[in-house]
Design an enzyme around this catalytic site. Structure first.
Site, short mmCIF file in Angstrom:
data_model
loop_
_atom_site.label_atom_id
_atom_site.label_comp_id
_atom_site.label_asym_id
_atom_site.label_seq_id
_atom_site.Cartn_x
_atom_site.Cartn_y
_atom_site.Cartn_z
N GLY A 26 53.78 92.09 81.78
CA GLY A 26 53.09 91.54 82.93
C GLY A 26 52.11 90.45 82.52
N GLY A 42 51.42 89.28 78.80
CA GLY A 42 52.39 88.55 77.99
C GLY A 42 53.59 89.39 77.61
N GLY A 67 61.17 88.31 84.67
CA GLY A 67 61.77 88.95 83.51
C GLY A 67 63.09 88.32 83.11
CG ASP A 68 66.09 88.33 85.92
OD1 ASP A 68 66.15 89.40 85.31
OD2 ASP A 68 66.14 88.24 87.17
#
Length: 328
Positions: free
Chosen positions: A234, A237, A263-264
């Protein structure tokens, strides 16, 4: 070439709200956008924007809105007929960047549908640099599907098999390490919640707030056979754990609009740097830069490399010892 497989693609609709979400209320929206998505598709789109040849494999009929959206975008894809509509997901994005995501379960995939997708992955992965298996599994698909596919790709393709990255959660993620060494991927990209699911030793909150603890936890998975763990934390980092070392990377705060696809984008940033020959720490820096850029964009918008600022990332090597083999 990088191949991605999205077993449960979707049409992602994002509504940006003017004010904080009020349950049961009537609210005004500033925008309403839709985009063909799913974790593997998002990764493929980011790779394509970065100039890396990629092929996104997914189930879907030619006239399904998700497949039509991919055709309109110009992304190279292979969609295998399903005979059912793909799902639609809804994201409500508040002005402060808080996102509420409602994901539909997706269509039922028969054994024949699954076998066709597996065969497509096998035939297109020969000699590829990476195979990315990403996202949830739709109804009808066994929890060990990814684990079984990792093993089959390696056994069937042998020296021509690509390295394999997996980004999923819950039972399909745990199964990768329960099914034996042949099913452990080369790279996994858990967030703090998923890292906690895998190891069952630390809480999500503890891992997200303590990079050293997250790195040590990730190293337990390296001890079980994966080459690299890219754990996103988050606002704290991300950490990268490998047998050669561990690193923590942070980016200066950005004005958050949506966390969807962050995230992707981080996984794609890592792969973009990796296929370019960058050192592991630089791959981590690009991952964090991509993820931060995605957070600053609306909906599930994927950043281009030009929208990322890896030079702004702070990198710290973590002196964590490699643990002995054993259960996570």
């Amino acid at each position: 070439m990088i191949i991605t497989l999205t077993m449960n693609p979707s049409m992602d609709r994002t509504i940006e709200l003017r004010d904080a979400l009020i349950r049961g209320g009537v609210q005004r929206a500033d925008s309403d956008t839709s985009q063909s998505a799913g974790k593997g598709i998002n990764v493929a789109r980011a790779l394509d924007l970065g100039g890396v040849p990629t092929l996104a494999i997914l189930p879907g009929d030619p006239h399904d809105p998700v497949v039509r959206g991919l055709a309109d975008s110009g992304l190279d894809y292979l969609a295998l007929p399903l005979g059912q509509p793909l799902r639609s997901n809804l994201t409500l994005a508040e002005a402060d960047g808080t996102t509420t995501k409602i994901n539909a379960p997706g269509p039922l995939l028969s054994r024949e549908n699954q076998r066709a997708l597996i065969d497509a992955v096998l035939s297109n992965s020969i000699g590829a640099d990476w195979l990315v298996l990403a996202g949830s599994l739709p109804p009808g698909v066994d929890e060990d599907f990814y684990a079984t596919l990792v093993s089959e790709v390696r056994s069937r393709l042998g020296p021509s098999a690509p390295r394999i990255a997996v980004d999923t959660s819950g039972a399909p993620l745990v199964a990768l390490f329960d099914a034996g060494q042949d099913s452990v991927p080369d790279l996994i990209k858990p967030n703090a919640e998923e890292l906690a699911e895998l190891t069952s030793r630390e809480s999500e909150a503890a891992l997200e707030s303590d990079a050293g603890l997250a790195a040590l936890t990730a190293l337990r998975l390296v001890g079980l056979g994966t080459s690299a763990v890219l754990a996103t934390l988050g606002a704290n980092g991300a950490v990268l754990a490998t047998a050669a070392g561990t690193w923590h990377a942070t980016h200066p705060p950005v004005s958050a609009r949506s966390t969807v696809g962050a995230g992707d984008s981080a996984l794609a940033g890592y792969l973009l740097a990796e296929v370019a020959g960058s050192a592991p720490a630089s791959c981590l820096a690009q991952a964090v830069a991509h993820g931060s850029a995605a957070v600053a964009l609306p909906g599930s918008t994927i950043p281009t490399p030009g929208q990322t600022t890896p030079h702004s990332v702070t990198l710290l090597a973590l002196p964590a010892p490699l643990p002995t083999e054993g259960t996570p």
